[in-house]
Design an enzyme around this catalytic site. Structure first.
Site, PDB file in Angstrom:
ATOM      1  CE  LYS A   1      -3.926  -1.830   2.681  1.00 19.56           C
ATOM      2  NZ  LYS A   1      -4.974  -1.619   1.682  1.00 19.56           N
TER       3      LYS A   1
ATOM      4  NE  ARG B   1     -11.056  -9.651  -2.206  1.00 20.95           N
ATOM      5  CZ  ARG B   1     -11.390  -8.728  -3.096  1.00 20.95           C
ATOM      6  NH1 ARG B   1     -11.712  -9.071  -4.327  1.00 20.95           N
ATOM      7  NH2 ARG B   1     -11.417  -7.446  -2.756  1.00 20.95           N
TER       8      ARG B   1
HETATM    9  N1  BES Z   1      -8.142  -3.758   4.407  1.00 19.13           N
HETATM   10  C1  BES Z   1      -8.356  -3.290   3.099  1.00 19.13           C
HETATM   11  C2  BES Z   1      -9.663  -2.509   2.934  1.00 19.13           C
HETATM   12  C3  BES Z   1      -9.791  -1.248   3.740  1.00 19.13           C
HETATM   13  C4  BES Z   1      -9.550  -0.021   3.158  1.00 19.13           C
HETATM   14  C5  BES Z   1     -10.197  -1.292   5.045  1.00 19.13           C
HETATM   15  C6  BES Z   1      -9.692   1.134   3.888  1.00 19.13           C
HETATM   16  C7  BES Z   1     -10.347  -0.126   5.783  1.00 19.13           C
HETATM   17  C8  BES Z   1     -10.097   1.080   5.206  1.00 19.13           C
HETATM   18  C9  BES Z   1      -8.379  -4.464   2.119  1.00 19.13           C
HETATM   19  O1  BES Z   1      -7.593  -5.547   2.469  1.00 19.13           O
HETATM   20  C10 BES Z   1      -7.837  -3.959   0.828  1.00 19.13           C
HETATM   21  O2  BES Z   1      -6.698  -3.614   0.790  1.00 19.13           O
HETATM   22  N2  BES Z   1      -8.682  -3.929  -0.182  1.00 19.13           N
HETATM   23  C11 BES Z   1      -8.299  -3.488  -1.470  1.00 19.13           C
HETATM   24  C12 BES Z   1      -8.838  -4.466  -2.471  1.00 19.13           C
HETATM   25  C13 BES Z   1      -8.298  -4.264  -3.848  1.00 19.13           C
HETATM   26  C14 BES Z   1      -6.832  -4.591  -3.909  1.00 19.13           C
HETATM   27  C15 BES Z   1      -9.098  -5.122  -4.792  1.00 19.13           C
HETATM   28  C16 BES Z   1      -8.885  -2.113  -1.683  1.00 19.13           C
HETATM   29  O3  BES Z   1     -10.004  -1.866  -1.217  1.00 19.13           O
HETATM   30  O4  BES Z   1      -8.228  -1.268  -2.266  1.00 19.13           O
HETATM   31 MN    MN Z   2      -5.597  -5.368   1.820  1.00 19.57          MN
END
Ligand code: BES
Ligand code: MN
Ligand code: ZN
Length: 491
Positions: free
Chosen positions: A268, A342
């Site tokens: 990230k 997931r």
């Molecule tokens: N933990 C994150 C989602 C999240 C984002 C939780 C902001 C709380 C606040 C999740 O694991 C994630 O990174 N999701 C990605 C999915 C994508 C790579 C398809 C996202 O939402 O960007």
């Molecule tokens: Mn994630």
């Protein structure tokens, strides 16, 4: 552990009102009319209360708002709070009014003259939920007011109020358990520490099992293990069984417990990454519900299962493009290691169904940023394969004032999850990101099992105070699920 406000219910003798020390709270209805106790206070203060409640400002003030009279003549109390609350206030209005008292809590004892008010337990619930601070790592400043840990509600029938409040006290303790877990930094709340804190639920009669990495390998939970393999902290699944019912199949609650989500190799951006300590929020809510059920002795069978992992980049970490076989047997191409929640849930959901044959499943996960784009921080996304089940959850959430909104599922979205070489890909691109995540999960649900997926990414942790929670970890969902269980699964 953050200790809830100590809440007592007592009688009140008219003759003692003038002598009540500390801070006093009375209630006026939306027309400014006063109940018997407030009228007595009005007489003692020579009409100061009625001057306030008949003022134009009070007339315009919101339901549930609080108005302070400092150092009132005629009372020993150092200040007096007048709450504006309609006679026929809904439980939700009363809880918000109760929360308004929290800002008034200081270093001196708090006394609420509720009298015959039927909503006294609701006021106490709102006050209790709002009186939360995660202060574990803060040096308390010398001159900062120390919140007082006690409130007394003076009511007509203390025993009845006490009995009505008991399940609410369980909810407050459950919510605080969730908030504490979500607030902890990831260097403290490792997977091991998380499992230990859940093990403590044994003291309340919960059966707790901790499945270690070796057992998870034997159980073939490879998509879950793929997420944790880049971390120094071992992956774990914790199973918490509350057996308060009879022979019936349990309700299963499944939580995403990513103690830190760096994104893994699909790392990230650094801005805001610190907030990914809350990525175990789903598991935190499951734990809070189980604690609530145990504390109030719920007559229902509920099993909580949480997948505890840390998503880190490393030489051993899963790479984009890796193909992994899930416990169900479907292979997954991991296109993006940041879509890890997931992968954790897929295996825990399948395990939950195989082992417990549950009557229904609710999973909770801080799953997608996309749900925040769709619904902001006001409502969680509700995805379900069963209209009656979804409706029951939405009704429970509505009654508890926890925002929730139904989102769609449909086979048409499955196309987005097509993999080059495996049965399914773990991401479906930017369009409808929260829906394709839910479609991915549905693939791991046996058709016919009532299931609801709650994407709580926007509501588990917020940067502004809400009605019943200070900013930070909210504990969203603990009360809605407790309510769902009370309404639909208890006997
Ligand atoms: N933990 C994150 C989602 C999240 C984002 C939780 C902001 C709380 C606040 C999740 O694991 C994630 O990174 N999701 C990605 C999915 C994508 C790579 C398809 C996202 O939402 O960007
Ligand atoms: Mn994630
Ligand atoms: Zn995540």
């Amino acid at each position: 552990m953050t200790t809830p406000l100590e809440t007592a219910f007592a009688d009140v003798e008219d003759a003692d009102i003038a002598k009540i020390p500390g801070r006093m709270v009375i209630v006026a209805d939306d027309t400014g009319a006063l109940g018997p106790l407030a009228r007595k206070v009005d007489r003692l203060t020579k009409g100061a209360v009625s001057r306030l409640t008949t003022s134009a400002a009070f007339g315009k003030a919101k339901t549930g708002s609080a108005h302070v009279l400092a150092y009132p003549a005629g009372l020993a109390a150092e200040s007096l709070l007048v709450l504006k609350l309609p006679k026929k206030a809904t439980p939700a209005e009363a809880r918000v009014a109760g929360a308004a008292i929290a800002g008034f809590n200081g270093a001196v004892p708090l006394h609420v003259l509720a009298g015959p008010l039927a909503t006294a337990p609701e006021l106490a619930l709102g006050l209790g939920l709002r009186t939360y601070a995660f202060a574990t790592y803060r040096k308390v400043e010398e001159d900062a007011p120390k919140p007082n840990g006690q409130v007394t509600f003076h009511v007509k029938d203390p025993a009845a109020s006490e009995a009505a409040f008991a399940p609410y006290a369980a909810q407050i303790a459950g919510v605080f358990f969730t908030r504490d877990l979500v607030s902890e930094p990831a260097n403290v709340l490792t997977t091991t520490e998380f499992a230990e804190r859940l093990t403590e639920l044994r003291e309340l009669g919960v059966e707790v099992e901790v499945l270690e990495e070796k057992e998870l390998e034997d159980l073939e939970m490879r998509t879950l293990l793929a997420v944790g393999q880049g971390s120094e902290s071992p992956s774990k699944v914790v199973v918490m069984q509350w057996k308060g019912g009879g022979e019936e199949a349990p309700l299963a609650l499944v939580g995403k417990g990513v103690v830190f989500d760096s994104g893994g190799i699909s790392i990230k951006p650094s801005a805001g990454m610190e907030e990914m300590t809350m990525d175990m929020g789903g598991a935190g809510v499951v734990a809070g519900v189980i604690k609530t059920l145990a504390l109030r002795g719920a007559k229902a069978n509920v099993v909580g299962l949480v997948g505890l992992v840390e998503n880190m980049p490393d030489g051993k970490a899963t790479r984009p493009g890796d193909v992994v076989k899930s416990k169900k047997g479907d292979t997954v191409e991991i296109i993006n290691t940041d879509a890890e929640g997931r992968l954790v849930l897929a295996d825990v959901l399948w395990y939950a169904q195989e082992r417990f044959k549950p009557a229904g499943i609710v999973d909770l996960a801080t799953l997608t940023g996309a749900i925040i784009i769709a619904l902001g921080h006001e409502k969680a996304g509700v995805f379900s394969n069963d209209d009656a089940f979804a409706g029951a959850f939405l009704a429970a959430a509505g009654n508890e004032g926890e925002g929730a909104w139904r989102m769609p599922l449909a086979p048409a979205y499955d196309k987005a999850l097509t993999s080059r070489i495996a049965d399914i890909a773990n991401v479906g691109g930017r369009p409808a990101g929260a829906v394709t995540a839910a479609q991915f999960l549905q693939r791991f649900i046996e058709p016919g099992t009532p299931w609801a997926h709650l994407d709580i990414a926007g509501v588990a942790y917020v940067n502004k105070d809400t009605d019943l929670s200070p900013k930070g970890a909210t504990g969203w969902g603990v009360r809605a699920l407790d309510r769902l269980i009370r309404d639909r699964y208890e006997h």
